[in-house]
Every structure is written in structure tokens, then in C-alpha cells.
Design a protein around this motif. Structure first.
Motif, PDB file in Angstrom:
ATOM      1  N   THR A   1     -84.138 -23.767  -9.747  1.00 29.79           N
ATOM      2  CA  THR A   1     -84.335 -22.437  -9.171  1.00 29.79           C
ATOM      3  C   THR A   1     -83.006 -21.898  -8.669  1.00 29.79           C
ATOM      4  O   THR A   1     -82.321 -22.558  -7.881  1.00 29.79           O
ATOM      5  CB  THR A   1     -85.340 -22.482  -8.006  1.00 29.79           C
ATOM      6  OG1 THR A   1     -86.571 -23.042  -8.461  1.00 29.79           O
ATOM      7  CG2 THR A   1     -85.596 -21.081  -7.476  1.00 29.79           C
ATOM      8  N   ALA A   2     -82.625 -20.733  -9.153  1.00 28.84           N
ATOM      9  CA  ALA A   2     -81.432 -20.034  -8.667  1.00 28.84           C
ATOM     10  C   ALA A   2     -81.891 -18.859  -7.804  1.00 28.84           C
ATOM     11  O   ALA A   2     -82.801 -18.115  -8.193  1.00 28.84           O
ATOM     12  CB  ALA A   2     -80.585 -19.534  -9.830  1.00 28.84           C
ATOM     13  N   GLU A   3     -81.261 -18.701  -6.649  1.00 28.33           N
ATOM     14  CA  GLU A   3     -81.680 -17.642  -5.717  1.00 28.33           C
ATOM     15  C   GLU A   3     -80.461 -16.942  -5.137  1.00 28.33           C
ATOM     16  O   GLU A   3     -79.496 -17.582  -4.719  1.00 28.33           O
ATOM     17  CB  GLU A   3     -82.529 -18.231  -4.595  1.00 28.33           C
ATOM     18  CG  GLU A   3     -83.083 -17.185  -3.647  1.00 28.33           C
ATOM     19  CD  GLU A   3     -84.041 -17.761  -2.616  1.00 28.33           C
ATOM     20  OE1 GLU A   3     -84.725 -16.977  -1.938  1.00 28.33           O
ATOM     21  OE2 GLU A   3     -84.094 -19.006  -2.502  1.00 28.33           O
ATOM     22  N   VAL A   4     -80.526 -15.618  -5.143  1.00 29.84           N
ATOM     23  CA  VAL A   4     -79.485 -14.785  -4.530  1.00 29.84           C
ATOM     24  C   VAL A   4     -80.037 -14.264  -3.206  1.00 29.84           C
ATOM     25  O   VAL A   4     -80.976 -13.461  -3.186  1.00 29.84           O
ATOM     26  CB  VAL A   4     -79.083 -13.611  -5.445  1.00 29.84           C
ATOM     27  CG1 VAL A   4     -78.011 -12.759  -4.777  1.00 29.84           C
ATOM     28  CG2 VAL A   4     -78.599 -14.123  -6.796  1.00 29.84           C
ATOM     29  N   LYS A   5     -79.466 -14.727  -2.078  1.00 26.60           N
ATOM     30  CA  LYS A   5     -79.882 -14.276  -0.755  1.00 26.60           C
ATOM     31  C   LYS A   5     -79.234 -12.927  -0.461  1.00 26.60           C
ATOM     32  O   LYS A   5     -78.007 -12.784  -0.546  1.00 26.60           O
ATOM     33  CB  LYS A   5     -79.469 -15.298   0.304  1.00 26.60           C
ATOM     34  CG  LYS A   5     -80.134 -16.659   0.184  1.00 26.60           C
ATOM     35  CD  LYS A   5     -81.557 -16.622   0.703  1.00 26.60           C
ATOM     36  CE  LYS A   5     -82.153 -18.008   0.780  1.00 26.60           C
ATOM     37  NZ  LYS A   5     -83.528 -18.000   1.320  1.00 26.60           N
ATOM     38  N   ARG A   6     -80.056 -11.953  -0.089  1.00 25.17           N
ATOM     39  CA  ARG A   6     -79.538 -10.593   0.064  1.00 25.17           C
ATOM     40  C   ARG A   6     -79.758  -9.991   1.444  1.00 25.17           C
ATOM     41  O   ARG A   6     -79.693  -8.777   1.620  1.00 25.17           O
ATOM     42  CB  ARG A   6     -80.174  -9.685  -0.992  1.00 25.17           C
ATOM     43  CG  ARG A   6     -79.923 -10.139  -2.419  1.00 25.17           C
ATOM     44  CD  ARG A   6     -80.518  -9.194  -3.408  1.00 25.17           C
ATOM     45  NE  ARG A   6     -79.913  -7.875  -3.340  1.00 25.17           N
ATOM     46  CZ  ARG A   6     -80.441  -6.772  -3.878  1.00 25.17           C
ATOM     47  NH1 ARG A   6     -81.596  -6.842  -4.514  1.00 25.17           N
ATOM     48  NH2 ARG A   6     -79.823  -5.623  -3.770  1.00 25.17           N
ATOM     49  N   GLY A   7     -80.028 -10.792   2.431  1.00 24.80           N
ATOM     50  CA  GLY A   7     -80.165 -10.255   3.776  1.00 24.80           C
ATOM     51  C   GLY A   7     -81.589  -9.840   4.094  1.00 24.80           C
ATOM     52  O   GLY A   7     -82.513  -9.953   3.289  1.00 24.80           O
TER      53      GLY A   7
ATOM     54  N   ASN B   1     -84.672 -10.779  -2.024  1.00 23.95           N
ATOM     55  CA  ASN B   1     -83.928 -11.839  -2.698  1.00 23.95           C
ATOM     56  C   ASN B   1     -84.229 -11.835  -4.196  1.00 23.95           C
ATOM     57  O   ASN B   1     -85.317 -11.454  -4.628  1.00 23.95           O
ATOM     58  CB  ASN B   1     -84.274 -13.203  -2.102  1.00 23.95           C
ATOM     59  CG  ASN B   1     -83.780 -13.365  -0.679  1.00 23.95           C
ATOM     60  OD1 ASN B   1     -82.941 -12.592  -0.216  1.00 23.95           O
ATOM     61  ND2 ASN B   1     -84.315 -14.351   0.016  1.00 23.95           N
ATOM     62  N   ILE B   2     -83.251 -12.270  -4.984  1.00 25.29           N
ATOM     63  CA  ILE B   2     -83.428 -12.398  -6.432  1.00 25.29           C
ATOM     64  C   ILE B   2     -83.588 -13.881  -6.740  1.00 25.29           C
ATOM     65  O   ILE B   2     -82.733 -14.694  -6.365  1.00 25.29           O
ATOM     66  CB  ILE B   2     -82.220 -11.820  -7.192  1.00 25.29           C
ATOM     67  CG1 ILE B   2     -82.008 -10.340  -6.823  1.00 25.29           C
ATOM     68  CG2 ILE B   2     -82.427 -11.953  -8.689  1.00 25.29           C
ATOM     69  CD1 ILE B   2     -80.729  -9.754  -7.397  1.00 25.29           C
ATOM     70  N   LYS B   3     -84.670 -14.227  -7.421  1.00 28.15           N
ATOM     71  CA  LYS B   3     -84.949 -15.637  -7.692  1.00 28.15           C
ATOM     72  C   LYS B   3     -85.416 -15.796  -9.143  1.00 28.15           C
ATOM     73  O   LYS B   3     -86.221 -15.025  -9.643  1.00 28.15           O
ATOM     74  CB  LYS B   3     -86.027 -16.165  -6.749  1.00 28.15           C
ATOM     75  CG  LYS B   3     -86.345 -17.640  -6.932  1.00 28.15           C
ATOM     76  CD  LYS B   3     -87.483 -18.085  -6.021  1.00 28.15           C
ATOM     77  CE  LYS B   3     -87.066 -18.113  -4.577  1.00 28.15           C
ATOM     78  NZ  LYS B   3     -88.129 -18.716  -3.719  1.00 28.15           N
ATOM     79  N   ARG B   4     -84.871 -16.805  -9.821  1.00 30.30           N
ATOM     80  CA  ARG B   4     -85.293 -17.165 -11.167  1.00 30.30           C
ATOM     81  C   ARG B   4     -85.490 -18.670 -11.249  1.00 30.30           C
ATOM     82  O   ARG B   4     -84.702 -19.436 -10.702  1.00 30.30           O
ATOM     83  CB  ARG B   4     -84.252 -16.710 -12.212  1.00 30.30           C
ATOM     84  CG  ARG B   4     -84.105 -15.215 -12.348  1.00 30.30           C
ATOM     85  CD  ARG B   4     -85.347 -14.583 -12.947  1.00 30.30           C
ATOM     86  NE  ARG B   4     -85.177 -13.146 -13.132  1.00 30.30           N
ATOM     87  CZ  ARG B   4     -85.474 -12.228 -12.227  1.00 30.30           C
ATOM     88  NH1 ARG B   4     -85.962 -12.597 -11.041  1.00 30.30           N
ATOM     89  NH2 ARG B   4     -85.287 -10.951 -12.480  1.00 30.30           N
ATOM     90  N   GLN B   5     -86.541 -19.058 -11.971  1.00 30.74           N
ATOM     91  CA  GLN B   5     -86.875 -20.480 -12.096  1.00 30.74           C
ATOM     92  C   GLN B   5     -86.971 -20.867 -13.561  1.00 30.74           C
ATOM     93  O   GLN B   5     -87.464 -20.101 -14.387  1.00 30.74           O
ATOM     94  CB  GLN B   5     -88.191 -20.784 -11.388  1.00 30.74           C
ATOM     95  CG  GLN B   5     -88.511 -22.278 -11.287  1.00 30.74           C
ATOM     96  CD  GLN B   5     -89.784 -22.534 -10.516  1.00 30.74           C
ATOM     97  OE1 GLN B   5     -90.877 -22.358 -11.040  1.00 30.74           O
ATOM     98  NE2 GLN B   5     -89.640 -22.950  -9.259  1.00 30.74           N
ATOM     99  N   LEU B   6     -86.486 -22.059 -13.888  1.00 27.81           N
ATOM    100  CA  LEU B   6     -86.496 -22.565 -15.257  1.00 27.81           C
ATOM    101  C   LEU B   6     -86.907 -24.032 -15.239  1.00 27.81           C
ATOM    102  O   LEU B   6     -86.366 -24.828 -14.472  1.00 27.81           O
ATOM    103  CB  LEU B   6     -85.112 -22.411 -15.895  1.00 27.81           C
ATOM    104  CG  LEU B   6     -84.954 -22.908 -17.330  1.00 27.81           C
ATOM    105  CD1 LEU B   6     -85.760 -22.046 -18.294  1.00 27.81           C
ATOM    106  CD2 LEU B   6     -83.477 -22.902 -17.742  1.00 27.81           C
TER     107      LEU B   6
END
Length: 280
Positions: free
Chosen positions: A99-105, A110-115
Motif C-alpha cells: 500500500t502506497a499512501e500520500v499524506k495530505r494534511g 489522502n491518496i492511497k493505492r493498494q497492489l
């Protein structure tokens, strides 16, 4: 691998970019074995086998370009756990995900993608101890027919063998079947692969058998005395090496099913032990 962050016309402001890998076993009690309400409340929490995380980037801003962040990690189980192969069952599933996650405050989403990624766990041995299984199906071998009722059963004799009931999951299951004689009209002969999932998520053990795949090997009138080859490839993800875990079991069996035109059928069951041999 690499995490790639693409930006359009609107800039992306982020607090952190995180990467996480996790492997879990999900065990669900079946409604049939446990009852509807008991099944709903007794599903055990996922068992965590693998857990790893890392911060790939700190606070930053991205506009009109892309950002690539490489990562790597060693797939190792937690201290008190062991890795099992990826498996997608009905009541038991073993799954590994990144899981990659971009924390945006606080005010931004937040932007999250799972593979999902696939884990294979080979054994140390590179050789398989074959266990051939010869079979002979005649009216006298039927388990659910009384001896006093055998005169009502058609006469038949099916013989053959499985080359081994201990199978390398990366190789096909093989064997042969011979219809020596049969007084009834045969409609179809099929091979059925079945998974048997057992779990102790509740006070009692739930055991369920479900079909994975069905392959027809003969249709209609079958030549007598002619060897019919048996050949089945084990499907990926829906099969795995046989597992006897502390809270669950995953086992497999092969059913040889002979259907007659009058609707009756014969079934011969063969327990299978699946494993994955080490490669060179």
C-alpha cells in the motif's frame, strides 16, 4: 519496486509519502456450519504474517511533473509467524499487499493505492516422493449401497490409476482410466478438484468442501478397454500447498465422477497432498 506520483495542472502538497507491506490470513466461519448470526460475530481477526513500512519522502510539493521513489524490502515473517503461500479460498484467504499512501494534511484527502503481490513458499527438497494410487470401481465397492440391493445396480468395472496423490503444485496431475465394461449408458466422465477448508474460529471446528474446478475427460459412449488419460493443471491462487496451521487447515481432494444418462452418478475420492518443490 517504485512508487510513481503523477501531478496534473493542480499542484500536490503532501506531508509524507509512505509505503507499507502486509501479509494476512483471513479465516471466516461458514454460515452452513456455524449458523448465520454465529458466523457474523465469530469471524476471527486477520492473522498478520508480514508487516513492514517505510517513509519514502517527507513534506513537499509537486507540480506539473512526476516523482518516482524506489523501494525494496526483504519478505520475512514476524518473529512468531511463518509465511504461507498466497491463496484465495471461500472461507480462508492468504493475501499479501503493498500500500502506497500520500499524506495530505487535515483538509485534504489522502491518496492511497493498494497492489497485491504473490508469495510462493517452496520446500527445501527438489524431489517428490511419488505415491501412485491404483483404483478399481465395481458395484461391490460402493459404500452407500446395501448388499441386498446390489442386484438393482448396473454391472460395471472401471480401473485405472493416479500417477501420484502427492503432487508438485507446479506440475499437472496425471493418470489414466479404463472402462472395462458397463451395462448402463454413460453420459460423461469428469475430474473435480475440491478444496477442504477447516477453521477453529469458533468453539467447534468448521469444515467445508467446495469445488475449485471441473474438467470433462469423456463424453457420451466411451470405448471399452481404451485408456483415457487423466490430466489436470492446478489453478494459480485457488490452490496452494497443503496447510495444517494452528487455527486452520487447507486440504485438497480429487473426485472422479461418472455420470449416467439416467441421472445416477458414481464418485471416487482421492485425497491429495500438494507441495511446491524447490527450483534449481
Amino acid at each position: 519496486g517504485t512508487v510513481q506520483l503523477l501531478c496534473g495542472q493542480q499542484p500536490i502538497v503532501y506531508d509524507a509519502i509512505l509505503i507499507q507491506a502486509e501479509g494476512t490470513i483471513s479465516v471466516q466461519a461458514s454460515v452452513k456450519s456455524s449458523g448465520l448470526f454465529e458466523s457474523f460475530y465469530s469471524s476471527s481477526k486477520p492473522i498478520v504474517l508480514l508487516s513492514w513500512d517505510k517513509e519514502l519522502a517527507g513534506p513537499g510539493k509537486l507540480s506539473n511533473n512526476s516523482l518516482e521513489l524506489p523501494f525494496d524490502f526483504v519478505v520475512t515473517p514476524l518473529d512468531d509467524k511463518q509465511l504461507y503461500e498466497t491463496y484465495h479460498g471461500v472461507f480462508i484467504s492468504v493475501q499479501y499487499c503493498i500500500t502506497a499512501e500520500v499524506k495530505r494534511g487535515v483538509l485534504s484527502r489522502n491518496i492511497k493505492r493498494q497492489l497485491e503481490f504473490v508469495i510462493e513458499v517452496p520446500e527445501a527438497s527438489r524431489k517428490l516422493a511419488l505415491q501412485p494410487s491404483q483404483f478399481r470401481i465395481v458395484p461391490e465397492s460402493l459404500e452407500n449401497v446395501k448388499k441386498s440391493s446390489l442386484h438393482k445396480v448396473p454391472t460395471f468395472k472401471f480401473v485405472g490409476q493416479l500417477d501420484s496423490t502427492s503432487c508438485d503444485i507446479a506440475s499437472p496431475l496425471t493418470g489414466e482410466l479404463v472402462v472395462e465394461h458397463c451395462s448402463a449408458s454413460i453420459k460423461s466422465i469428469e475430474l473435480q478438484l475440491v478444496r477442504i477448508e477447516s477453521s477453529s474460529a469458533t468453539d467447534s471446528v468448521a469444515r467445508e468442501a467446495t469445488e475449485i474446478q471441473n474438467i470433462q475427460i469423456a463424453d457420451g459412449a466411451v470405448c471399452r478397454g481404451w485408456p483415457i488419460p487423466l490430466y489436470m493443471v492446478f489453478p494459480r491462487l485457488f490452490t496452494c500447498p497443503t496447510v495444517h496451521g494452528p487455527q486452520f487447515k487447507i486440504e485438497f481432494e480429487l473426485n472422479l465422477v461418472i455420470l449416467f444418462t439416467d441421472g445416477h452418478l458414481l464418485t471416487e475420492k482421492f485425497p491429495l497432498k500438494l507441495c511446491r518443490l524447490a527450483t534449481a
